[in-house]
Design an enzyme around this catalytic site. Structure first.
Site, mmCIF file in Angstrom:
data_model
loop_
_atom_site.group_PDB
_atom_site.id
_atom_site.type_symbol
_atom_site.label_atom_id
_atom_site.label_comp_id
_atom_site.label_asym_id
_atom_site.label_seq_id
_atom_site.Cartn_x
_atom_site.Cartn_y
_atom_site.Cartn_z
ATOM 1 N N ILE A 537 0.821 -1.215 0.000
ATOM 2 C CA ILE A 537 0.000 0.000 0.000
ATOM 3 C C ILE A 537 0.848 1.256 0.000
ATOM 4 O O ILE A 537 0.349 2.359 -0.053
ATOM 5 C CB ILE A 537 -0.974 0.041 1.205
ATOM 6 C CG1 ILE A 537 -0.210 -0.247 2.502
ATOM 7 C CG2 ILE A 537 -2.105 -0.944 1.011
ATOM 8 C CD1 ILE A 537 -1.072 -0.143 3.740
ATOM 9 N N GLY A 538 2.142 1.094 0.039
ATOM 10 C CA GLY A 538 2.980 2.286 0.005
ATOM 11 C C GLY A 538 4.441 1.920 -0.062
ATOM 12 O O GLY A 538 4.828 0.793 0.243
ATOM 13 N N VAL A 539 5.219 2.877 -0.501
ATOM 14 C CA VAL A 539 6.656 2.688 -0.538
ATOM 15 C C VAL A 539 7.292 3.906 0.100
ATOM 16 O O VAL A 539 6.974 5.033 -0.268
ATOM 17 C CB VAL A 539 7.157 2.560 -1.993
ATOM 18 C CG1 VAL A 539 8.665 2.369 -2.007
ATOM 19 C CG2 VAL A 539 6.465 1.402 -2.682
ATOM 20 N N GLY A 540 8.105 3.666 1.081
ATOM 21 C CA GLY A 540 8.743 4.802 1.750
ATOM 22 C C GLY A 540 10.237 4.648 1.741
ATOM 23 O O GLY A 540 10.777 3.698 1.174
ATOM 24 N N GLY A 541 10.890 5.579 2.348
ATOM 25 C CA GLY A 541 12.338 5.556 2.394
ATOM 26 C C GLY A 541 12.849 4.295 3.061
ATOM 27 O O GLY A 541 13.920 3.793 2.772
ATOM 28 N N GLY A 543 11.359 1.289 3.119
ATOM 29 C CA GLY A 543 11.056 0.051 2.413
ATOM 30 C C GLY A 543 9.590 0.049 2.027
ATOM 31 O O GLY A 543 8.957 1.099 1.958
ATOM 32 N N LYS A 544 9.045 -1.145 1.803
ATOM 33 C CA LYS A 544 7.644 -1.199 1.384
ATOM 34 C C LYS A 544 6.696 -1.320 2.572
ATOM 35 O O LYS A 544 7.070 -1.837 3.624
ATOM 36 C CB LYS A 544 7.441 -2.398 0.465
ATOM 37 C CG LYS A 544 7.983 -2.147 -0.925
ATOM 38 C CD LYS A 544 7.696 -3.304 -1.842
ATOM 39 C CE LYS A 544 8.324 -3.015 -3.202
ATOM 40 N NZ LYS A 544 8.395 -4.206 -4.045
ATOM 41 N N LYS A 558 5.433 -2.253 7.880
ATOM 42 C CA LYS A 558 6.526 -1.640 7.148
ATOM 43 C C LYS A 558 7.713 -2.575 7.243
ATOM 44 O O LYS A 558 8.166 -2.914 8.334
ATOM 45 C CB LYS A 558 6.848 -0.292 7.790
ATOM 46 C CG LYS A 558 7.833 0.521 7.031
ATOM 47 C CD LYS A 558 7.826 1.954 7.528
ATOM 48 C CE LYS A 558 8.391 2.058 8.930
ATOM 49 N NZ LYS A 558 8.605 3.442 9.341
ATOM 50 N N ASP A 654 7.033 17.811 8.453
ATOM 51 C CA ASP A 654 6.554 17.388 7.139
ATOM 52 C C ASP A 654 5.039 17.261 7.169
ATOM 53 O O ASP A 654 4.478 16.229 6.815
ATOM 54 C CB ASP A 654 7.238 16.088 6.727
ATOM 55 C CG ASP A 654 7.212 15.872 5.221
ATOM 56 O OD1 ASP A 654 6.789 16.804 4.503
ATOM 57 O OD2 ASP A 654 7.594 14.789 4.766
#
Ligand code: NAG
Ligand code: NAG
Ligand code: NAG
Ligand code: NAG
Ligand code: NAG
Ligand code: NAG
Ligand code: NAG
Ligand code: NAG
Length: 872
Positions: A537-541, A543-544, A558, A654
């Site tokens: 459902i998402g990709v961040g710094g 990992g997935k 995560k 942020d």
């Protein structure tokens, strides 16, 4: 050549090298030369710091002006502090010089200001040039202001040099366009030549050679960094006559441990010895400091460390400024100083040096940085001196300056910084309107603005991680994260492991089980159907992020990307941090998994996704005005809690609609708790503004001044409010320039009285006029230019709640007024709003721990994302 580095190896004992500060009377230094040239300007004028600039047109200083063109920038970047000296430039297509007559006895600061904009037909990317100074010095070579500014996310670049006294009373600056590129030209916006006292008359101790010193007095120097450690930005106008700029040090701190900052209270006056030398560093620098914190056991196990990028193959003078603000006796605080992992000084005792509390001293060290791969770094570390058995195991620092010395050939020029490929890609993707992107594991550094974009699709809190690449820049990322150093209350079990670097892994986690749940990797695999890609459902710094089910409950998981190399200990600290933050309006951490190489974090699943996807650019049905208001109020509560509710002040950094998540009951939850921190940027010295946050939401004051306070979050939240009202992105590069940036566009529309034109047509007719007034009033105040003028999150919250009441009253009986309805009015006073909201977070503002310290030192919230109170 007098500019050559002279290595004077003699047997001066270190204690002699310690420079006691002596000179003129307190009022500051009065430079005998102070020439500020507004190059290419038709006239003079004043800058943001109220300093007077004169035009160089027809001035006696400019020689060989035949080949120069006077130009004006096509565009005024909002990040420029003032139009002067940046909006005009002089362009040279052939070598040309400024010969500036000065007095013969003084050293001089030379500051060169560059604004790489398009100048009537001259494109910024073709300007490559060198700048030479009299005395055989090369200040810049193959210099591209455009490449430099872009790599560092700066609007303009200032280079500061200190030139030795000139024999003939003439400082000559020669601009030469590079002949390596066709169509290359040189340009300059502003030149400052200001005389300075001889700050470099004392030799510096050469680190690693116990009895040797190095003489910098005959050398040309470039200022690489100038930091007010534990304090805030000091403007040139506040710098006792020499117009230096001092920046916040927090961006350069290494690792998780950033200690505690102190600011002297009014009762503690910085006392310059013999009425002297305020010019060494202003009181603003000496009256603030960073120390390790109150816990001696903790302090014994870590170094307070800063890391700087520098150019290899040069010698640097590192100046430490100290001023003990709390203790009064010798051997109370004794510490060791390391520079590049070598002992620079054993058993430093500021009181022993200064002889008294609040008396400033400084200490110079010199170190040569070699030019091997990965060597272009300068590490500065402090550690309590255990051998000296001081009363407190602690260390302090008030200010730090790093100067580069010219080499044997008189050269001071370094290469242009390498732009982070990540930043470039992300910018392209942003321009292309795509916010979702895979993070690339071979990026050099993720500056947070990029992290922000990359993480936009992530649904859970992601502590931004700096990526690592085995390259010349390797090591810049070593700064990993920015996390609090916990005080004694919760450090007993994990303190060692969470801060002492890359030591033992695994075992640390056992202690955390008490705080949140420990999952086995098997459980995680089961929950995510073996990390089924369809559940991403998402990709961040980091990992997935996967959707998963644990015990029948939906969760977001995560998974650490094994390449992200986020240290086990940082991971550990992250867990501890996040698990401590519990609030209805913050996304909560359920548990973690750590097994072999695998690290996962498990969060509440937010079934309604991000706030943004309910406003625009999605297939979701748009939400109505009242719902929007309620979501804003929830998010404001979460932020208010971060700012005031925890033991430490947390600045999110942020805030944006993709970081406001919605659960199945539409309760807003703030995620991604601003713990990220960028590594030190490349070698551009004190101009290395590292602005963190996401494009479109950035506080312009933070951008300009690097002043990070809670009010930066308030600004971003103001953008969120307009995003909610207008249902459009904060930044939309596909729109005409005047509409691209939501905050500018909204404020301009407001000024023009055209507010109605920008409201989302879907909700326009639902909004009660009084509610709209209140809402817009709050949003507008959040976007004020100066942080001090902006309301606190508590005030914003109060106004939003009031706006909701007005809306509800309107919806219930169609009547626009509310009991006692001061609807047009002003902000509720802070105290009112606090009393209204304090039960929400269970705290009152007075419990923030200011002035708890018996030694009359207050912890300042400014400039530290998370400040541990000094109370013990
Ligand atoms: C400018 O200064 C340079 C170096 O000091 C010198 O060679 C040159 O003659 C000077 N030019 C003028 C016009 O004074
Ligand atoms: C520069 O121009 C010359 C002649 O106009 C041409 O031969 C040369 O290839 C050009 N160099 C570059 C780098 O464009
Ligand atoms: C100068 O310093 C004073 C006191 O430290 C502060 O109040 C003022 O805002 C500063 N001015 C600038 C321009 O930073
Ligand atoms: C380092 O600088 C010296 C001149 O000071 C130069 O001769 C040498 O080639 C440089 N080394 C590298 C690796 O650039
Ligand atoms: C200093 O030590 C750290 C590890 O403790 C290492 O990562 C770093 O590269 C060293 N710095 C220098 C300049 O040797
Ligand atoms: C502090 O830094 C020095 C020099 O790099 C190193 O020798 C020492 O082990 C460090 N101490 C701790 C506790 O990290
Ligand atoms: C000049 O700078 C550019 C941009 O940083 C770089 O690509 C190029 O290699 C440099 N040229 C020389 C001759 O150093
Ligand atoms: C930008 O988008 C392209 C394709 O759309 C993708 O391959 C690339 O990884 C993205 N860059 C970044 C930094 O996300």
């Amino acid at each position: 050549m007098n500019s050559a580095t002279r290595l004077v190896c003699n047997l001066i004992s270190l204690s002699l090298v310690l420079s006691s500060i002596t000179n003129v009377n307190g009022g500051g230094y009065k430079p005998s030369d102070s020439i500020l040239l507004n190059c290419g300007g038709s006239s003079g004028g004043t800058d943001a710091d109220n300093r007077k600039w004169v035009t160089d047109t027809n001035s006696k200083f400019l020689v060989g002006s035949v080949q120069s063109t006077v130009v004006t920038a096509d565009y005024q970047d909002p990040a420029l502090p003032s139009p002067i000296p940046y909006m005009s430039a002089r362009i040279f297509t052939a070598p040309a010089s400024y010969n500036i007559s000065v007095n013969k006895k003084d050293r001089h600061w030379v500051r060169l200001h560059f604004y790489p904009a398009t100048y009537t037909g001259f494109s910024p990317d073709s300007a490559y040039f060198s700048v030479a100074a009299s005395g055989g010095l090369t200040l810049l070579s193959n210099f591209s202001a455009h490449v430099t500014a872009k790599a560092l996310s700066l609007a303009y670049v200032v280079k500061e040099f200190s030139l030795p006294a000139s024999d003939n009373g003439m400082i000559s600056l020669t601009f030469t366009p590079s002949d390596k590129y066709n169509g290359s030209y040189a340009f300059i916006n502003g030149i400052e030549v200001v005389s300075m006292p001889d700050l470099f008359s004392q030799p510096a101790s050469l680190v690693g050679f116990s009895d040797q010193t190095l003489e910098a007095s005959g050398s040309g120097l470039q200022t690489m960094y100038r930091l007010n450690v534990g304090g805030q930005y000091v403007a040139p106008s506040n710098d006792s006559g020499m117009s230096r700029t001092w920046y916040d040090d927090s961006a350069y701190l290494y690792g998780a441990a950033f200690g505690v900052t102190y600011e002297a209270t009014d009762k503690v006056r910085v006392d310059y010895p013999d009425d002297e030398a305020e010019y060494i560093a202003p009181t603003g620098v000496y009256s603030t400091m960073r120390s390790m914190g109150p816990d001696p056991n903790l302090n014994r196990n870590f170094n307070l460390t800063w890391v700087f990028s520098v150019d290899g193959n040069y010698t640097y003078v590192v100046r430490f400024h100290f001023c003990e603000l709390i203790h009064t006796k010798v051997n109370q605080r004794v510490f060791d100083i390391y520079v590049n992992n070598k002992t620079a000084y054993d058993d430093a005792d500021v009181i022993a040096w200064a002889s008294s509390k609040a008396v400033p001293v400084y200490k110079d060290f010199a170190i040569t940085v070699t030019d091997g791969p990965g060597d272009d770094q300068l590490w500065v570390a402090l550690h309590p001196s255990v051998d000296a058995k001081p009363q407190y195991y602690d260390s302090i620092l008030n200010g730090l300056e790093i100067f580069k010395m010219n080499d044997k050939t008189g050269n001071l020029a370094g290469p242009n910084p390498e732009p982070s490929q990540m930043l470039l890609n992300a910018e392209e993707n942003l321009t292309a309107g795509s916010f979702k992107s895979e993070s690339s594991s071979n990026s050099v550094i993720i500056l947070a603005p990029v992290g922000g974009i990359v993480a936009a699709a992530a649904v859970v809190a992601v502590v931004a991680v700096l990526y690592k690449k085995k390259s010349r820049m390797a090591g810049n990322e070593s700064n990993g994260m920015w996390l609090p150093l916990y005080g004694n209350s919760h450090t007993s079990s994990t303190s060692k492991s969470s801060i002492s670097g890359k030591s033992s892994a695994g075992s640390n986690f056992a202690n955390l089980s008490a705080i949140c749940r420990h999952f086995s990797f098997q459980e995680i695999k089961h929950a995510t159907k073996n990390f089924d890609e369809s559940l991403v459902i998402g990709v961040g710094g980091f990992g997935k992020v996967y959707k998963g089910v644990v015990d029948g409950v939906k969760v977001a998981i995560k998974r650490s990307n094994p390449q992200s190399e986020q240290g086990v200990n940082e991971f550990n600290t992250e867990i501890e941090m996040l698990s401590k933050l519990r609030h209805k309006h913050l996304v909560s951490l359920i548990g973690f998994c750590e097994e072999d190489e695998e690290m996962c974090l498990v969060y509440d699943y937010m079934s309604n996704g991000t706030m943004r996807e309910h406003l625009y650019k999605s297939n979701n049905p748009p939400i109505n005005w009242k719902q929007r208001l309620e979501i804003c109020i929830g998010a404001a509560r979460g932020l208010h809690y971060l700012h005031t509710g925890a033991k430490y002040t947390i600045i999110h950094r942020d805030v944006k609609t993709t970081n406001i998540l919605l659960d199945e009951k539409w309760v807003a939850k703030v995620s991604d708790f601003g713990l990220s921190k960028t590594g030190p940027t490349m070698n551009q010295g004190h101009v290395s503004t590292m602005v963190k946050g996401s494009f479109g939401y950035l506080d312009p004051e933070y951008f300009k001044r690097q002043q990070l306070t809670e009010k930066s979050d308030v600004y971003s939240f103001g953008v969120v409010l307009f995003e909610v009202l207008c249902a459009r992105p904060a930044l939309n590069p596909s729109l005409p320039r005047d509409q691209m940036n939501l905050s500018e566009w909204a404020m301009n529309s407001l000024r023009k009285g055209a507010l109605n034109d920008i409201i989302d047509p879907i909700v326009k007719d639902q909004i009660a006029p009084e509610c709209l007034k209140k809402f817009v009033y709050a949003a507008e105040k959040c976007l004020l230019e100066h942080g001090v003028d902006r309301p606190s999150m508590g005030d914003v919250l109060w106004n939003l709640e009031f706006a909701l009441q007005l809306q509800e009253t309107f919806e219930n009986d169609g009547s626009p007024s509310v009991d006692g309805g001061d609807t047009s009015g002003s902000f509720a006073s802070s105290s009112d709003s606090m009393s209204l909201t304090s039960d929400e977070s269970g705290i009152s503002q007075n419990s923030r721990g200011i002035d708890h310290d018996p030694a009359q030192v207050s912890t300042t919230a400014v400039f530290s994302q998370i400040v541990h109170p000094a109370g013990r």
